[in-house]
Design a protein around this motif. Structure first.
Motif, PDB file in Angstrom:
ATOM      1  N   GLY A 199       0.779  -1.231   0.000  1.00  0.00           N
ATOM      2  CA  GLY A 199       0.000   0.000   0.000  1.00  0.00           C
ATOM      3  C   GLY A 199       0.807   1.275   0.000  1.00  0.00           C
ATOM      4  O   GLY A 199       0.242   2.369   0.121  1.00  0.00           O
ATOM      5  N   ALA A 200       2.129   1.194  -0.134  1.00  0.00           N
ATOM      6  CA  ALA A 200       2.976   2.390  -0.115  1.00  0.00           C
ATOM      7  C   ALA A 200       3.058   3.003  -1.506  1.00  0.00           C
ATOM      8  O   ALA A 200       3.134   2.276  -2.508  1.00  0.00           O
ATOM      9  CB  ALA A 200       4.380   2.036   0.383  1.00  0.00           C
ATOM     10  N   PRO A 201       3.061   4.332  -1.610  1.00  0.00           N
ATOM     11  CA  PRO A 201       3.180   4.986  -2.922  1.00  0.00           C
ATOM     12  C   PRO A 201       4.570   4.738  -3.514  1.00  0.00           C
ATOM     13  O   PRO A 201       5.566   5.317  -3.060  1.00  0.00           O
ATOM     14  CB  PRO A 201       2.970   6.474  -2.612  1.00  0.00           C
ATOM     15  CG  PRO A 201       2.375   6.521  -1.243  1.00  0.00           C
ATOM     16  CD  PRO A 201       2.892   5.315  -0.525  1.00  0.00           C
ATOM     17  N   ALA A 202       4.625   3.865  -4.494  1.00  0.00           N
ATOM     18  CA  ALA A 202       5.902   3.471  -5.090  1.00  0.00           C
ATOM     19  C   ALA A 202       5.780   3.560  -6.601  1.00  0.00           C
ATOM     20  O   ALA A 202       4.784   3.108  -7.182  1.00  0.00           O
ATOM     21  CB  ALA A 202       6.270   2.055  -4.661  1.00  0.00           C
ATOM     22  N   PHE A 203       6.812   4.119  -7.244  1.00  0.00           N
ATOM     23  CA  PHE A 203       6.691   4.481  -8.649  1.00  0.00           C
ATOM     24  C   PHE A 203       7.914   4.020  -9.439  1.00  0.00           C
ATOM     25  O   PHE A 203       9.050   4.154  -8.998  1.00  0.00           O
ATOM     26  CB  PHE A 203       6.514   5.988  -8.778  1.00  0.00           C
ATOM     27  CG  PHE A 203       5.371   6.496  -7.950  1.00  0.00           C
ATOM     28  CD1 PHE A 203       4.063   6.312  -8.356  1.00  0.00           C
ATOM     29  CD2 PHE A 203       5.608   7.111  -6.720  1.00  0.00           C
ATOM     30  CE1 PHE A 203       3.001   6.751  -7.572  1.00  0.00           C
ATOM     31  CE2 PHE A 203       4.557   7.550  -5.932  1.00  0.00           C
ATOM     32  CZ  PHE A 203       3.241   7.362  -6.364  1.00  0.00           C
ATOM     33  N   SER A 204       7.635   3.479 -10.613  1.00  0.00           N
ATOM     34  CA  SER A 204       8.689   3.054 -11.532  1.00  0.00           C
ATOM     35  C   SER A 204       9.081   4.220 -12.419  1.00  0.00           C
ATOM     36  O   SER A 204       8.236   4.785 -13.122  1.00  0.00           O
ATOM     37  CB  SER A 204       8.191   1.893 -12.393  1.00  0.00           C
ATOM     38  OG  SER A 204       9.131   1.572 -13.394  1.00  0.00           O
ATOM     39  N   MET A 205      10.357   4.580 -12.408  1.00  0.00           N
ATOM     40  CA  MET A 205      10.878   5.615 -13.301  1.00  0.00           C
ATOM     41  C   MET A 205      11.305   4.900 -14.588  1.00  0.00           C
ATOM     42  O   MET A 205      12.464   4.544 -14.779  1.00  0.00           O
ATOM     43  CB  MET A 205      12.037   6.351 -12.638  1.00  0.00           C
ATOM     44  CG  MET A 205      11.780   6.765 -11.191  1.00  0.00           C
ATOM     45  SD  MET A 205      10.318   7.801 -10.975  1.00  0.00           S
ATOM     46  CE  MET A 205      10.906   9.364 -11.628  1.00  0.00           C
TER      47      MET A 205
END
Length: 517
Positions: free
Chosen positions: A432-438
């Motif tokens: 549930g953590a805001p995690a983003f692929s660059m």
């Protein structure tokens, strides 16, 4: 109240925002200047890729890389440590040398697979044979199996062409290109059907050949690019498995098919070292106002070892290290804690990051953002909201000071949908953590460097890496300074195209704590 006093009061109220704007402008300017005029990326790449080399989980080189990273962080006055989460089969690659000695002499381009057994000290010299071409059923294959005793068995389909499709598309007639693809598809279908009739799969066949007395396994896992083969792990226990280049394999295969009885000599040195601890390297720049909230700079540190793991994921690792160096120098007192996570054993199932998420629920609860990079050497060209309803608001706010020459290349997708795997950000997303692929521009990543023998220093495009450093460093600074905590509200997910049912948020999984055996 006279007009002069009113102006004084107005300016006094405006002063904090002006100071804040000036501070932001100064820090962003310093980040950009450090990124482009004092970059350490080339040196980091040299030390990691040329000096240490590939970083197969459980290998001495993986341990050397973890220790190097800790020392490097400490040289920048950043606290760092190696945190053990499990253990893995310990193995070290040695020299591989392969020759054809009959019916003519030729040195063969190839290498043993990861965790392959070594040959005896004098090597193995044996005839190379092919599988029966028209297997009727598993019983007929069982009757044929004794033929492999003492032989090297060729287990890959010989490719009809060593030219990638783009090369055919450029130079062949349309009719010739379509004819080649049709014949290749038919050959592939026939090959797969033939393997199925053995009673084994491509994953279980090697072990059956070993049990029947084969001297070794010879394969060629072509990556559909000039000179590129994918190098993974052996499925045998006591006999060597080697991968050889497409045309060397094709030549040996044709000789065997035509009854010329090709003979190969293989020397493969490797060491089975028992069990080794597995680690994540964790570095921290402590927050001053909200130390229990976190921005995590995420990249996996391990690699396959056909090349040196340059674009998968040496580039992501040195990018995050360089960002930490720059921020420590020009933003040494962040409001939120900045963590660099260099994860172990991503290639075997996100094991390092999944273990970290499982073991650190308080950190996961306090995550402001995870920025992850793991797909090559190109500039970031895609950023999605990963299913967080309000991700557009804060991600675009954090990108605002990024220069237009970097932002103009980036396509966004909000709110998007969460990834269930693929790279380490998915471990945090599942919790549930805001995690983003660059996500980066390809630079022919999937064919030429992803898990191949060509994943080496020369494929790195440092100009693109510098753009990524500037982008993520600025976004990290902005996320740290943001007065608001990033929202975790989830969007209504779209329908699954395959099932027609609504997509579900991925489920957290622990990492494999004991693997490779």
């Amino acid at each position: 109240m006279n007009s002069i006093f009113k102006v004084f009061i107005f300016n006094l109220l405006l002063l904090p925002s002006l100071i804040l704007a000036q501070d932001q402008e100064t820090i962003v300017k310093n980040i950009m200047d450090e990124t482009y005029n004092n970059s350490q990326l080339e040196q980091l790449a040299f030390e990691l890729l040329d000096e240490i080399g590939p970083r197969l989980v459980g290998s001495p080189q993986m341990q050397q890389a973890h220790d190097w990273a800790v020392d490097k962080f400490k040289s920048w006055n950043i606290s760092a440590e190696n945190q053990q989460y499990g253990e893995w089969r310990a193995w070290e690659r040695g020299i591989t040398h392969i020759d054809m000695v009959s019916p003519r002499v030729k040195s063969i381009e190839g290498m043993q697979l990861a965790w392959s057994a070594a040959t005896p000290k004098k090597g193995i010299t044996a005839e190379a044979i092919i599988l029966p071409e028209n297997i009727s059923d598993s019983l007929s294959f069982a009757n044929w199996l004794p033929n492999v005793k003492g032989k090297l068995v060729l287990t890959s389909m010989p490719q009809p062409t060593g030219r990638p499709d783009y090369n055919w598309e450029e130079f062949a007639t349309p009719e010739s290109f379509e004819k080649m693809k049709k014949e290749r598809d038919e050959q592939t279908t026939a090959w797969n059907d033939n393997i199925r009739k053995t009673g084994y799969t491509s994953r279980t066949l090697d072990a059956a050949l070993e049990d029947a007395g084969a001297a070794g396994i010879v394969q060629s896992y072509w990556s559909r690019a000039f000179g590129a083969n994918k190098i993974f792990s052996s499925r045998t226990k006591n006999i060597p498995t080697v991968d050889i280049s497409l045309e060397d394999y094709g030549s040996v295969y044709r000789l065997a098919l035509n009854g010329k009885k090709p003979t190969l000599r293989i020397y493969a040195e490797s060491k089975d070292l028992g069990t080794a601890p597995t680690f994540n390297t964790i570095a921290r720049i402590e927050g001053t106002e909200k130390p229990d909230e976190y921005i995590i700079l995420s990249a996996h540190f391990d690699s396959w070892d056909g090349g040196t793991g340059a674009t998968d994921n040496g580039t992501g690792s040195i990018t995050m290290m360089e960002i930490a160096r720059i921020l420590k120098k020009h933003y040494p007192n962040p409001k939120r804690t900045i963590i660099v996570g260099l994860w172990g054993s991503e290639e075997q199932g996100l094991n390092g990051s999944r273990s970290f998420v499982h073991d650190n629920p308080k950190i996961v609860e306090g995550v402001q953002a995870v920025f992850n990079q793991d797909n090559g050497t190109g500039r970031v060209v895609s950023l999605g909201g990963q299913g967080f309803l309000n991700s557009y608001d804060y991600l675009t706010r954090w990108m605002q000071p990024v220069t237009e020459d970097i932002k103009k290349h980036i396509e966004t997708n909000f709110p998007g949908s969460p990834a269930g795997g693929g790279s380490d950000y998915a471990s945090f997303l599942a919790a549930g953590a805001p995690a983003f692929s660059m996500s980066s521009l390809s630079w022919s990543y999937w064919n030429y460097t992803w898990h191949t023998n060509l994943d080496t220093y020369d494929k790195i495009v440092f100009d693109d890496l510098k753009n990524n450093v500037a982008l993520i460093a600025i976004m990290t600074y902005m996320a740290s300074e943001d007065p608001e905590k990033s929202s975790r509200e989830r969007a209504v997910l779209p329908l699954n195209r395959r099932t027609g049912e609504p997509m579900e948020w991925p489920t957290p999984r622990d990492g494999n704590r004991k693997g490779g055996f």
